[in-house]
Design an enzyme around this catalytic site. Structure first.
Site, mmCIF file in Angstrom:
data_model
loop_
_atom_site.group_PDB
_atom_site.id
_atom_site.type_symbol
_atom_site.label_atom_id
_atom_site.label_comp_id
_atom_site.label_asym_id
_atom_site.label_seq_id
_atom_site.Cartn_x
_atom_site.Cartn_y
_atom_site.Cartn_z
ATOM 1 N N LEU A 46 55.996 27.399 41.124
ATOM 2 C CA LEU A 46 55.871 27.784 39.709
ATOM 3 C C LEU A 46 54.839 26.920 38.986
ATOM 4 C CD1 LEU A 46 59.572 28.664 38.773
ATOM 5 C CD2 LEU A 46 57.716 30.203 39.455
ATOM 6 N N THR A 52 41.343 35.250 52.178
ATOM 7 C CA THR A 52 40.406 35.939 51.299
ATOM 8 C C THR A 52 39.077 36.244 51.991
ATOM 9 O OG1 THR A 52 39.068 35.599 49.312
ATOM 10 C CG2 THR A 52 39.761 33.624 50.450
ATOM 11 N N ASP A 53 38.367 37.242 51.476
ATOM 12 C CA ASP A 53 37.020 37.525 51.999
ATOM 13 C C ASP A 53 36.009 36.457 51.580
ATOM 14 O OD1 ASP A 53 36.807 38.163 49.280
ATOM 15 O OD2 ASP A 53 36.049 40.197 49.588
ATOM 16 N N GLU A 54 36.395 35.618 50.595
ATOM 17 C CA GLU A 54 35.421 34.640 50.072
ATOM 18 C C GLU A 54 35.050 33.583 51.111
ATOM 19 O OE1 GLU A 54 35.758 33.262 46.113
ATOM 20 O OE2 GLU A 54 36.583 35.139 45.387
ATOM 21 N N TYR A 71 37.247 26.601 45.957
ATOM 22 C CA TYR A 71 38.350 27.510 46.310
ATOM 23 C C TYR A 71 38.145 28.086 47.705
ATOM 24 C CZ TYR A 71 40.820 31.939 46.781
ATOM 25 O OH TYR A 71 41.569 32.982 47.279
ATOM 26 N N LYS A 90 40.312 27.565 51.208
ATOM 27 C CA LYS A 90 40.948 28.668 51.951
ATOM 28 C C LYS A 90 40.399 28.711 53.384
ATOM 29 C CE LYS A 90 43.483 31.422 50.746
ATOM 30 N NZ LYS A 90 44.980 31.454 50.697
ATOM 31 N N ASN A 143 38.965 41.558 46.555
ATOM 32 C CA ASN A 143 39.545 41.387 45.216
ATOM 33 C C ASN A 143 40.659 42.394 44.940
ATOM 34 O OD1 ASN A 143 36.861 40.057 44.967
ATOM 35 N ND2 ASN A 143 37.537 39.785 42.853
ATOM 36 N N GLY A 180 27.131 28.509 41.302
ATOM 37 C CA GLY A 180 27.266 28.879 42.714
ATOM 38 C C GLY A 180 27.825 30.279 42.928
ATOM 39 N N HIS A 181 27.700 31.112 41.929
ATOM 40 C CA HIS A 181 28.327 32.446 41.943
ATOM 41 C C HIS A 181 27.862 33.283 43.136
ATOM 42 C CE1 HIS A 181 29.639 35.893 39.007
ATOM 43 N NE2 HIS A 181 30.304 35.906 40.151
HETATM 44 P P1 NAD Z 1 48.273 33.538 42.120
HETATM 45 O O1 NAD Z 1 47.475 32.379 41.651
HETATM 46 O O2 NAD Z 1 48.545 34.660 41.195
HETATM 47 O O3 NAD Z 1 49.697 33.037 42.668
HETATM 48 C C1 NAD Z 1 49.844 31.910 43.474
HETATM 49 C C2 NAD Z 1 51.317 31.581 43.545
HETATM 50 O O4 NAD Z 1 51.480 30.425 44.405
HETATM 51 C C3 NAD Z 1 51.936 31.192 42.195
HETATM 52 O O5 NAD Z 1 53.182 31.811 42.045
HETATM 53 C C4 NAD Z 1 52.084 29.677 42.284
HETATM 54 O O6 NAD Z 1 53.157 29.175 41.501
HETATM 55 C C5 NAD Z 1 52.324 29.482 43.774
HETATM 56 N N1 NAD Z 1 51.935 28.142 44.253
HETATM 57 C C6 NAD Z 1 50.788 27.477 43.986
HETATM 58 N N2 NAD Z 1 50.811 26.274 44.592
HETATM 59 C C7 NAD Z 1 51.978 26.195 45.290
HETATM 60 C C8 NAD Z 1 52.556 25.223 46.130
HETATM 61 N N3 NAD Z 1 51.949 24.052 46.385
HETATM 62 N N4 NAD Z 1 53.758 25.488 46.695
HETATM 63 C C9 NAD Z 1 54.413 26.662 46.425
HETATM 64 N N5 NAD Z 1 53.908 27.611 45.619
HETATM 65 C C10 NAD Z 1 52.691 27.388 45.064
HETATM 66 O O7 NAD Z 1 47.527 34.043 43.440
HETATM 67 P P2 NAD Z 1 47.359 35.523 43.997
HETATM 68 O O8 NAD Z 1 46.184 36.141 43.348
HETATM 69 O O9 NAD Z 1 48.665 36.187 43.976
HETATM 70 O O10 NAD Z 1 46.946 35.193 45.508
HETATM 71 C C11 NAD Z 1 47.937 35.044 46.518
HETATM 72 C C12 NAD Z 1 47.252 34.703 47.826
HETATM 73 O O11 NAD Z 1 46.336 35.745 48.172
HETATM 74 C C13 NAD Z 1 46.414 33.428 47.765
HETATM 75 O O12 NAD Z 1 46.553 32.761 48.988
HETATM 76 C C14 NAD Z 1 44.992 33.925 47.590
HETATM 77 O O13 NAD Z 1 44.080 33.017 48.146
HETATM 78 C C15 NAD Z 1 45.031 35.213 48.359
HETATM 79 N N6 NAD Z 1 44.097 36.272 47.929
HETATM 80 C C16 NAD Z 1 44.044 36.640 46.616
HETATM 81 C C17 NAD Z 1 43.205 37.705 46.256
HETATM 82 C C18 NAD Z 1 43.114 38.183 44.825
HETATM 83 O O14 NAD Z 1 42.273 39.035 44.522
HETATM 84 N N7 NAD Z 1 43.964 37.713 43.905
HETATM 85 C C19 NAD Z 1 42.426 38.343 47.227
HETATM 86 C C20 NAD Z 1 42.515 37.911 48.550
HETATM 87 C C21 NAD Z 1 43.361 36.887 48.894
HETATM 88 O O1 DAU Z 2 37.460 38.137 46.834
HETATM 89 C C1 DAU Z 2 38.810 37.762 46.785
HETATM 90 C C2 DAU Z 2 39.020 36.784 45.669
HETATM 91 O O2 DAU Z 2 39.011 37.534 44.451
HETATM 92 C C3 DAU Z 2 40.321 35.998 45.787
HETATM 93 O O3 DAU Z 2 40.277 35.206 46.949
HETATM 94 C C4 DAU Z 2 40.549 35.115 44.551
HETATM 95 O O4 DAU Z 2 41.793 34.463 44.629
HETATM 96 C C5 DAU Z 2 40.515 35.998 43.323
HETATM 97 O O5 DAU Z 2 40.641 35.221 42.159
HETATM 98 C C6 DAU Z 2 39.203 36.794 43.276
HETATM 99 O O6 DAU Z 2 38.093 35.892 43.073
HETATM 100 P P1 DAU Z 2 36.883 36.270 42.107
HETATM 101 O O7 DAU Z 2 36.168 35.042 41.704
HETATM 102 O O8 DAU Z 2 36.071 37.371 42.706
HETATM 103 O O9 DAU Z 2 37.730 36.912 40.879
HETATM 104 P P2 DAU Z 2 37.511 36.846 39.311
HETATM 105 O O10 DAU Z 2 38.406 37.875 38.721
HETATM 106 O O11 DAU Z 2 37.605 35.461 38.792
HETATM 107 O O12 DAU Z 2 36.028 37.338 39.147
HETATM 108 C C7 DAU Z 2 35.606 38.611 39.616
HETATM 109 C C8 DAU Z 2 34.112 38.729 39.344
HETATM 110 O O13 DAU Z 2 33.930 38.832 37.919
HETATM 111 C C9 DAU Z 2 33.316 37.518 39.767
HETATM 112 O O14 DAU Z 2 32.049 37.943 40.229
HETATM 113 C C10 DAU Z 2 33.175 36.702 38.497
HETATM 114 C C11 DAU Z 2 33.128 37.745 37.422
HETATM 115 N N1 DAU Z 2 33.729 37.369 36.123
HETATM 116 C C12 DAU Z 2 34.966 36.797 36.107
HETATM 117 C C13 DAU Z 2 35.565 36.450 34.925
HETATM 118 C C14 DAU Z 2 36.937 35.780 34.914
HETATM 119 C C15 DAU Z 2 33.050 37.662 34.941
HETATM 120 O O15 DAU Z 2 31.941 38.208 34.960
HETATM 121 N N2 DAU Z 2 33.651 37.311 33.758
HETATM 122 C C16 DAU Z 2 34.873 36.705 33.703
HETATM 123 O O16 DAU Z 2 35.350 36.385 32.575
#
Ligand code: NAD
Ligand code: DAU
Length: 354
Positions: free
Chosen positions: A33, A132-134, A158, A162, A187, A292-293
């Site tokens: 949390l 993640t694909d990143e 990040y 990962k 994403n 570094g985008h």
């Molecule tokens: P999120 O940030 O919404 O949620 C992360 C959760 O992990 C939270 O509930 C947080 O409380 C918990 N957490 C953080 N540190 C912790 C710890 N040390 N021990 C236990 N719990 C902990 O993340 P998300 O977007 O739901 O992503 C989940 C997973 O999927 C991550 O591993 C992320 O790298 C991966 N992922 C996310 C995306 C995306 O687009 N969001 C895409 C590909 C992969």
């Molecule tokens: O590709 C998978 C990843 O997608 C996951 O591993 C990450 O956990 C997840 O957060 C996400 O990463 P991104 O950096 O791609 O997501 P974000 O929503 O932060 O940004 C998406 C794109 O939009 C990115 O190119 C940055 C841009 N952006 C983001 C924000 C927050 C903007 O242009 N304006 C914004 O305010």
């Protein structure tokens, strides 16, 4: 039963809800949390004995060992992570602690538990790591999409954290034989997405009459997948994935950020038009780029389709409609997150360390 970590976050909570909608197999949900964990995401499961929530850190090897010994899960799914690229740029330390050190301690506790299992249970056990694909870095405009054999070239703290965790997971299979599965997904978007990420931020700011910040020229390309499709892919990999393998998961849906923002504005114009008749798109503001985008990500998800028969059910058009409708219907959730009042649930509903 299965144990998931990070099940109060965006993807984890969708996974827990979908799992229990389709199966009676109980879930232990271990989540620290952090700011990203929100128990309101799981409010629909209150009183459901199939869901056992435990507040705790994946890096707390003693706690994880106790949970494993007590509940004896057949699988551990690791969603827990620090997940926001911008936060990793401002302060990388939590990313190193949770994503690398935390995953290491989790793996150690799981390895010790797995070694205690009888032969059949050892063979059937799975550790599924959600990544993640990143980790693959940035693609040129016309380069082929990432396959599972693409070189790792992470560019942000990040993605580097990962990538390190993926390597540890791989090593635990190669060295100790732990039956691991790794998924690398693009994403996600959908319900319970924290409004620091692009799509929920744009929806929230648009409705609040605030600027919609687009980094740089807005031409960065991402592949977008509806979160429920990610969850179904993970269930499929858990069910039929080959231990030691990695699976790319994506939506076959590459789009530049500026197009995503325009699409969200168009859906809002349609579903909740502004009183003055103007489009939400007039609020778009180009702002300083993310350091570094990465310019482009693209996922080749043909392996999971070929080997496991998985394809996304939603198109971007259907998924984004559902998402915008969800945010319009759940403004209380958004209000609790943006005001910070969701944090009060931690004390109200669960004791720390339970
Ligand atoms: P999120 O940030 O919404 O949620 C992360 C959760 O992990 C939270 O509930 C947080 O409380 C918990 N957490 C953080 N540190 C912790 C710890 N040390 N021990 C236990 N719990 C902990 O993340 P998300 O977007 O739901 O992503 C989940 C997973 O999927 C991550 O591993 C992320 O790298 C991966 N992922 C996310 C995306 C995306 O687009 N969001 C895409 C590909 C992969
Ligand atoms: O590709 C998978 C990843 O997608 C996951 O591993 C990450 O956990 C997840 O957060 C996400 O990463 P991104 O950096 O791609 O997501 P974000 O929503 O932060 O940004 C998406 C794109 O939009 C990115 O190119 C940055 C841009 N952006 C983001 C924000 C927050 C903007 O242009 N304006 C914004 O305010």
């Amino acid at each position: 039963m299965i144990l998931v970590t990070g099940g109060a976050g965006f993807i984890g909570s969708n996974f827990v809800i979908d799992w229990l909608a389709q199966s009676d197999e109980p879930i232990i949900n271990l989540d620290k949390l952090t700011y990203a964990g929100n128990l309101q995401n799981l409010a629909s499961l209150e009183g459901d004995s199939r869901h056992v929530f435990v507040r705790g850190d994946i890096g707390d090897a003693g706690l994880v060992a106790r949970l494993l010994a007590e509940h004896r899960p057949r699988a551990v799914l690791n969603f827990a992570a620090e997940s926001h690229v911008d936060r990793s740029i401002h302060g990388p330390e939590d990313f190193i602690q949770t994503n690398i050190v935390g995953t290491f301690h989790l793996l150690e506790a799981v390895r010790a538990y797995w070694n205690t299992l009888e032969a059949e249970a050892r063979t059937a056990f799975r550790f599924l790591h959600v990544s993640t694909d990143e980790v693959y870095g940035s693609l040129e405009k016309d380069a082929p999409a990432f396959t599972e054999t693409h070189r790792y070239e992470p560019n942000s703290p990040y993605s580097a954290s990962k990538a390190a965790s993926d390597h540890l997971v791989r090593a635990y299979h190669h060295t100790y034989g732990l039956p691991v599965l790794t998924t690398n997904c693009s994403n996600n978007y959908g319900p319970y997405h924290f409004p620091e990420k692009l799509i929920p931020l744009v929806i929230h700011n648009a409705l609040a009459g605030k600027p919609l910040p687009v980094y740089g020229d807005g031409q960065q390309i991402r592949d977008w997948l509806y979160v429920k499709d990610h969850c179904s892919a993970i269930r499929r990999v858990l069910e039929a994935g080959r231990p030691g393998e990695t699976y790319n998961i994506g939506g076959w849906n590459e789009k530049p950020n500026i197009e995503i923002v325009h699409t969200v504005c168009a859906r809002l114009d349609e579903l909740q038009p502004k009183a003055d008749g103007s489009s939400y798109a007039t609020q778009i503001a180009f702002v300083k780029d993310r350091p570094g985008h990465d310019r482009r990500y693209a996922i080749d998800a043909s392996k999971i389709e070929r080997e496991l028969g998985w394809r996304p059910a939603e198109t971007f058009d259907t998924g984004i409609r559902k998402t915008v409708r969800w945010y319009l219907a759940n403004q209380d959730w958004v209000g609790a997150v943006t005001s910070g009042s969701y944090r009060a649930w931690v004390g109200k509903h669960y004791e720390a360390g339970q």
